[in-house]
Design an enzyme around this catalytic site. Structure first.
Site, PDB file in Angstrom:
ATOM      1  N   ASN A   1     -10.040  -0.621  -0.393  1.00  0.00           N
ATOM      2  CA  ASN A   1      -8.585  -0.475  -0.374  1.00  0.00           C
ATOM      3  C   ASN A   1      -8.015  -1.023  -1.682  1.00  0.00           C
ATOM      4  OD1 ASN A   1      -5.843  -0.693   0.072  1.00  0.00           O
ATOM      5  ND2 ASN A   1      -6.024  -1.585   2.106  1.00  0.00           N
TER       6      ASN A   1
ATOM      7  N   HIS B   1      -3.412   6.987   2.584  1.00  0.00           N
ATOM      8  CA  HIS B   1      -3.807   5.687   2.039  1.00  0.00           C
ATOM      9  C   HIS B   1      -5.172   5.302   2.625  1.00  0.00           C
ATOM     10  CE1 HIS B   1      -3.942   1.577   0.953  1.00  0.00           C
ATOM     11  NE2 HIS B   1      -3.717   1.128   2.175  1.00  0.00           N
TER      12      HIS B   1
ATOM     13  N   CYS C   1       0.813  -1.226   0.000  1.00  0.00           N
ATOM     14  CA  CYS C   1       0.000   0.000   0.000  1.00  0.00           C
ATOM     15  C   CYS C   1       0.845   1.275   0.000  1.00  0.00           C
ATOM     16  CB  CYS C   1      -0.940  -0.005   1.197  1.00  0.00           C
ATOM     17  SG  CYS C   1      -2.015  -1.441   1.181  1.00  0.00           S
TER      18      CYS C   1
HETATM   19  O1  UT7 Z   1      -3.744  -1.405   3.519  1.00  0.00           O
HETATM   20  C1  UT7 Z   1      -2.724  -2.066   4.161  1.00  0.00           C
HETATM   21  C2  UT7 Z   1      -2.808  -2.006   5.609  1.00  0.00           C
HETATM   22  N1  UT7 Z   1      -4.003  -2.629   6.097  1.00  0.00           N
HETATM   23  C3  UT7 Z   1      -4.671  -2.070   7.055  1.00  0.00           C
HETATM   24  O2  UT7 Z   1      -4.325  -1.006   7.475  1.00  0.00           O
HETATM   25  C4  UT7 Z   1      -5.837  -2.832   7.656  1.00  0.00           C
HETATM   26  C5  UT7 Z   1      -5.780  -2.771   9.154  1.00  0.00           C
HETATM   27  N2  UT7 Z   1      -6.818  -3.525   9.837  1.00  0.00           N
HETATM   28  C6  UT7 Z   1      -8.124  -3.166   9.800  1.00  0.00           C
HETATM   29  O3  UT7 Z   1      -8.499  -2.244   9.123  1.00  0.00           O
HETATM   30  C7  UT7 Z   1      -9.088  -3.906  10.681  1.00  0.00           C
HETATM   31  O4  UT7 Z   1      -8.367  -4.730  11.591  1.00  0.00           O
HETATM   32  C8  UT7 Z   1     -10.102  -4.812   9.913  1.00  0.00           C
HETATM   33  C9  UT7 Z   1     -11.089  -3.928   9.172  1.00  0.00           C
HETATM   34  C10 UT7 Z   1      -9.352  -5.704   8.945  1.00  0.00           C
HETATM   35  C11 UT7 Z   1     -10.900  -5.669  10.898  1.00  0.00           C
HETATM   36  O5  UT7 Z   1     -11.546  -4.855  11.862  1.00  0.00           O
HETATM   37  P1  UT7 Z   1     -11.385  -5.178  13.414  1.00  0.00           P
HETATM   38  O6  UT7 Z   1     -12.228  -4.199  14.119  1.00  0.00           O
HETATM   39  O7  UT7 Z   1      -9.928  -5.193  13.745  1.00  0.00           O
HETATM   40  O8  UT7 Z   1     -12.022  -6.623  13.510  1.00  0.00           O
HETATM   41  P2  UT7 Z   1     -11.357  -7.968  14.064  1.00  0.00           P
HETATM   42  O9  UT7 Z   1     -10.421  -8.526  13.051  1.00  0.00           O
HETATM   43  O10 UT7 Z   1     -10.859  -7.748  15.451  1.00  0.00           O
HETATM   44  O11 UT7 Z   1     -12.618  -8.874  14.149  1.00  0.00           O
HETATM   45  C12 UT7 Z   1     -13.684  -8.606  15.097  1.00  0.00           C
HETATM   46  C13 UT7 Z   1     -14.765  -9.638  14.882  1.00  0.00           C
HETATM   47  C14 UT7 Z   1     -14.238 -11.084  14.844  1.00  0.00           C
HETATM   48  O12 UT7 Z   1     -15.221 -11.901  15.444  1.00  0.00           O
HETATM   49  P3  UT7 Z   1     -15.039 -12.413  16.936  1.00  0.00           P
HETATM   50  O13 UT7 Z   1     -13.768 -13.167  16.946  1.00  0.00           O
HETATM   51  O14 UT7 Z   1     -14.991 -11.163  17.777  1.00  0.00           O
HETATM   52  O15 UT7 Z   1     -16.263 -13.220  17.134  1.00  0.00           O
HETATM   53  C15 UT7 Z   1     -14.158 -11.373  13.361  1.00  0.00           C
HETATM   54  O16 UT7 Z   1     -14.284 -12.766  13.113  1.00  0.00           O
HETATM   55  O17 UT7 Z   1     -15.382  -9.412  13.594  1.00  0.00           O
HETATM   56  C16 UT7 Z   1     -15.344 -10.634  12.836  1.00  0.00           C
HETATM   57  N3  UT7 Z   1     -15.236 -10.293  11.426  1.00  0.00           N
HETATM   58  C17 UT7 Z   1     -16.301 -10.004  10.656  1.00  0.00           C
HETATM   59  N4  UT7 Z   1     -17.595  -9.954  10.924  1.00  0.00           N
HETATM   60  C18 UT7 Z   1     -18.430  -9.612   9.924  1.00  0.00           C
HETATM   61  C19 UT7 Z   1     -14.099 -10.179  10.667  1.00  0.00           C
HETATM   62  N5  UT7 Z   1     -14.427  -9.836   9.420  1.00  0.00           N
HETATM   63  C20 UT7 Z   1     -15.772  -9.717   9.383  1.00  0.00           C
HETATM   64  C21 UT7 Z   1     -16.679  -9.381   8.377  1.00  0.00           C
HETATM   65  N6  UT7 Z   1     -17.995  -9.332   8.688  1.00  0.00           N
HETATM   66  N7  UT7 Z   1     -16.301  -9.088   7.134  1.00  0.00           N
END
Ligand code: UT7
Length: 328
Positions: A282, A252, A112
């Site tokens: 993204n 970004h 990115c």
């Molecule tokens: O561009 C390059 C750099 N990349 C980034 O900067 C991305 C950085 N990371 C993020 O933007 C975020 O971490 C994400 C958007 C990828 C995820 O958001 P989060 O608030 O960190 O969610 P999480 O991974 O902690 O997941 C929370 C919950 C989990 O469920 P449990 O374990 O709490 O039951 C996931 O399984 O949300 C669940 N989950 C979803 N639920 C519905 C993960 N993806 C999804 C989804 N829909 N698409």
């Protein structure tokens, strides 16, 4: 002498994939995606469309808008993590497709942060006095490496790209400063595990879905918030500037919450921040040049305005750049 941006362009493929479409594909919801990331829609390439096709459209638009002929282009840099082929640079394919017979070029892989890396590289080559017309493209076909059964990644990424023409400039106009970083100790948190020399393609790597993007979202999020905010603030500090001096911040577009944190750290109100993640998701190396072209189209930049760019991505890689907007 500086290097300055004299034309901008973007390309988004026609096909769209909304949060509501994704609700039918994986266990997710429009509400979850919007509240956690800010994304509503993304664009995806059509059958047979690859990164060089997007790059070619971008390069053609740059030629049209700048009035340059293909023969006048000296160098083409393409930032991408999704080249058409493992061997043969996308830059070489774009060079051929636009008939830039006097240009050389190569790809830059920095996920990115790729566009900012490529812009710095292009600027330094212009500043050397050796090259006068340099095309810098950031484009990614993320759909080629996304598992559309994995809700952790498929809701985040989209396809698209943008680019700029760099030319020499004087009188303090152009790219003024940049801070770039890499830290490979973060490589396992955001990667495509197979398809390179460590794990060449095999039945096993395909069965284990190792050719798709893997992301430990939480870990990447922590690093992204801290590093993108720090590097944005640092480039202002080292130039004795504050958020008040900045006309526009183009970060970004990975996550709305990361963008807001970086803007807040620099004292930038929402009116100074370009956000389009809702429409495109993204697009990896594509986000900054796409946003820049939109900024130009909507007259958000005038001569002498100060533009701040910042990015964070796989590698880890990150960086910021300060640009005094305007023609030579
Ligand atoms: O561009 C390059 C750099 N990349 C980034 O900067 C991305 C950085 N990371 C993020 O933007 C975020 O971490 C994400 C958007 C990828 C995820 O958001 P989060 O608030 O960190 O969610 P999480 O991974 O902690 O997941 C929370 C919950 C989990 O469920 P449990 O374990 O709490 O039951 C996931 O399984 O949300 C669940 N989950 C979803 N639920 C519905 C993960 N993806 C999804 C989804 N829909 N698409």
């Amino acid at each position: 002498m500086n290097a300055t941006i004299t034309a901008t362009a973007r390309y988004l493929p026609e096909r769209k994939l909304s949060n509501f479409d994704l609700e039918k594909m994986v266990d997710t919801s429009d509400e979850w995606i919007r509240s956690r990331t800010g994304i509503e829609n993304r664009h995806l390439v059509g059958e047979g469309e690859a990164t060089s096709d997007m790059g070619t459209e971008i390069a053609k638009t740059l030629l049209e808008r700048s009035g340059k002929t293909p023969e006048e282009i000296d160098l083409i840099l393409v930032a991408t993590s999704t080249p058409d082929y493992p061997v043969v640079s996308t830059a070489a394919l774009v060079q051929d497709k636009i008939g830039a017979v006097n240009a050389w070029g190569y790809d830059i892989v920095a996920a990115c942060t790729g566009f900012v890396y490529a812009l710095e590289t292009g600027a330094k080559l212009v500043e050397s006095g050796t090259y006068k017309n340099v095309i810098v493209i950031g484009a990614d076909t993320m759909s080629s490496i996304i598992d559309y059964t994995d809700r952790n990644t498929c809701v985040i990424f989209g396809d698209g790209g943008g680019g700029v023409l760099l030319e020499p400039s004087e009188n303090g106009i152009g790219i003024l400063d940049s801070i770039l970083h890499a830290d490979g100790s973060g490589s396992q948190y955001l990667t495509v595990p197979a398809g390179g020399s460590l794990h060449p393609a095999s039945k096993d790597t395909v069965d284990k879905k190792m050719h798709y993007v893997y992301q430990d979202g939480k870990t990447v999020y922590k690093f992204a918030v801290k590093n993108m905010a720090d590097v944005s603030k640092r480039i202002l500090d080292q130039n004795n500037l504050t958020g008040d001096d900045v006309k526009l911040f183009i970060p970004h577009q990975a996550n709305r919450r990361i963008i807001d944190a970086a803007a807040k750290r620099c004292g930038l109100g929402p009116e100074k921040v370009l956000v389009n993640i809702n429409r495109y998701g993204n697009t990896t190396a594509g986000t900054i040049p796409i946003a820049l072209d939109e900024a130009v189209e909507t007259n958000r930049l005038e001569k002498n305005d100060l533009l701040l760019l910042a990015a964070f991505g796989g590698g880890f890689t990150w960086g910021s750049m300060l640009i005094r907007w305007g023609d030579a």
